[in-house]
Design a protein around this motif. Structure first.
Motif, PDB file in Angstrom:
ATOM      1  N   GLU A  63       0.830  -1.197   0.000  1.00  0.00           N
ATOM      2  CA  GLU A  63       0.000   0.000   0.000  1.00  0.00           C
ATOM      3  C   GLU A  63       0.869   1.253   0.000  1.00  0.00           C
ATOM      4  N   LYS A  70      -5.534   5.685  -0.537  1.00  0.00           N
ATOM      5  CA  LYS A  70      -4.774   4.446  -0.398  1.00  0.00           C
ATOM      6  C   LYS A  70      -4.771   3.703  -1.724  1.00  0.00           C
ATOM      7  N   LYS A  71      -3.593   3.422  -2.230  1.00  0.00           N
ATOM      8  CA  LYS A  71      -3.408   2.680  -3.480  1.00  0.00           C
ATOM      9  C   LYS A  71      -2.461   1.527  -3.208  1.00  0.00           C
ATOM     10  N   ARG A  72      -2.350   0.607  -4.174  1.00  0.00           N
ATOM     11  CA  ARG A  72      -1.415  -0.508  -4.055  1.00  0.00           C
ATOM     12  C   ARG A  72      -0.586  -0.581  -5.322  1.00  0.00           C
TER      13      ARG A  72
END
Length: 147
Positions: A63, A70-72
């Motif tokens: 993350e 929030k991104k991955r």
């Protein structure tokens, strides 16, 4: 799974609850085998076996925060000093790589500051080198091997 435009690699598979799983040697666990995961696992093997990046410098599916969202990221390769050498964005083979894909990885790179970017759907691979002074990226024929 679909044949990809990567060299052939051998993988470990198993089934759990009627779902196919593939072993991720970076995360050291079996993960559900989806089309994007198939691409990601090929890309990891490509980085290890063909570009000679040490496994210890590769990170998968972590993350990050981009503009408080929030991104991955899919794959990150670190330099030995802890800075980020390469970000890889993997897409399913049936996803067309377009400007949105490059915009996505460029947004991630605002936070990560990688020297190189790779975008792949397993069929088509694109490589870029960042030019932070000019705030742009230059397309490359391939990413450099580990030094």
């Amino acid at each position: 799974m679909q044949q990809l435009n990567f060299p052939k690699f051998s993988f470990r598979f198993k089934n759990s609850e009627n779902k196919p799983l593939i072993f991720d040697e970076i995360r050291k666990k079996f993960v559900v085998l989806q089309p994007e995961e198939w691409v990601r696992q090929h890309c990891v093997q490509f980085l290890i076996h063909h570009k000679k990046y040490p496994k210890s410098l590769i990170n998968v599916e972590k993350e990050l925060k981009v503009s408080n969202l929030k991104k991955r990221y899919d794959i990150v390769v670190f330099n030995p000093d802890g800075s980020i050498h390469l970000i890889v964005e993997c897409k399913s083979p049936n996803i067309l790589i377009n400007q949105d894909t490059f915009d996505q990885i460029a947004r991630y790179n605002l936070t990560l500051n990688a020297s190189y970017l790779m975008v792949t759907n397993g069929i088509n691979h694109y490589y870029c080198q960042m030019d932070f002074d000019q705030e742009c990226y230059t397309f490359l024929e391939e990413i450099p091997s580990y030094k």
